[in-house]
Design an enzyme around this catalytic site. Structure first.
Site, PDB file in Angstrom:
ATOM      1  N   HIS A  48       0.921  -1.227  -0.078  1.00 53.95           N
ATOM      2  CA  HIS A  48       0.007   0.092  -0.045  1.00 53.95           C
ATOM      3  C   HIS A  48       0.941   1.277  -0.008  1.00 53.95           C
ATOM      4  CE1 HIS A  48      -3.439  -2.561   0.452  1.00 53.95           C
ATOM      5  NE2 HIS A  48      -2.988  -3.111   1.561  1.00 53.95           N
ATOM      6  N   GLY A  49       0.508   2.158  -0.651  1.00 54.44           N
ATOM      7  CA  GLY A  49       1.208   3.562  -0.720  1.00 54.44           C
ATOM      8  C   GLY A  49       1.705   3.930  -1.864  1.00 54.44           C
ATOM      9  N   CYS A  50       1.410   2.785  -2.831  1.00 49.18           N
ATOM     10  CA  CYS A  50       2.072   2.849  -4.372  1.00 49.18           C
ATOM     11  C   CYS A  50       0.927   3.497  -5.293  1.00 49.18           C
ATOM     12  CB  CYS A  50       2.550   1.705  -4.686  1.00 49.18           C
ATOM     13  SG  CYS A  50       4.101   0.968  -3.867  1.00 49.18           S
ATOM     14  N   ALA A  51       1.228   4.094  -6.043  1.00 48.24           N
ATOM     15  CA  ALA A  51       0.110   4.594  -7.094  1.00 48.24           C
ATOM     16  C   ALA A  51      -0.252   3.544  -8.101  1.00 48.24           C
ATOM     17  CB  ALA A  51       0.683   5.820  -7.739  1.00 48.24           C
ATOM     18  N   SER A  52       0.655   2.742  -8.471  1.00 49.45           N
ATOM     19  CA  SER A  52       0.410   1.390  -9.192  1.00 49.45           C
ATOM     20  C   SER A  52       0.143   0.323  -8.325  1.00 49.45           C
ATOM     21  CB  SER A  52       1.567   1.296 -10.121  1.00 49.45           C
ATOM     22  OG  SER A  52       2.687   1.074  -9.566  1.00 49.45           O
TER      23      SER A  52
END
Length: 140
Positions: A48-52
């Site tokens: 979590h915390g990734c745009a992708s």
């Protein structure tokens, strides 16, 4: 000192002066990765915390850390490959001692990734460090 695989990337980056070439290089590193088994793309492996979309599957055997991963974004897939070169085959204690931000700064990535990509990279590093720290606490 970083692993020989990571040092090879540092040397290649020094040879590639243009950032377009460096991005292309990172993307090619990602394309060379074996796709993650679909059964491993589950909430427990999602970062979590990734745009992708990003999944990391860590494996610790005999105190040696390795991970596989996959992303739906080409540049992030390449960043996974770079992180694998940095962390794979290190002892768990060495993983916890690795200054990933410092090592990656040698590539100049901090200055050339978007804020979202930087946050995603930080989230991947944090996940790797968390797994190593938890393994060390459980087996240390």
């Amino acid at each position: 000192m970083a692993s020989p695989a990571f040092e090879a990337i540092v040397e290649d980056f020094e040879f590639l002066e243009d950032w377009e070439d460096r991005y292309r290089y990172v993307i090619e590193q990602g394309k060379a990765l074996t796709p993650l088994d679909k059964a491993l793309k589950v909430p427990a492996t999602k970062v979590h915390g990734c745009a992708s979309q990003v999944w990391l599957h860590p494996i610790v055997e005999d105190g040696v850390f390795r991970f596989d991963g996959e992303s739906d974004a080409m540049i992030v897939q390449g960043l996974i490959a770079v992180l694998r070169s940095l962390y794979n085959d290190l002892s768990v204690p060495d993983v916890t001692k690795t200054d990933a931000r410092g090592e990656l700064a040698r590539l100049g990535l901090n200055d050339h990734l978007s804020a979202q990509r930087s946050n995603g990279l930080r989230s991947m590093i944090e996940r790797i460090q968390q797994v190593a720290t938890e393994n060390l606490a459980a087996n240390g």
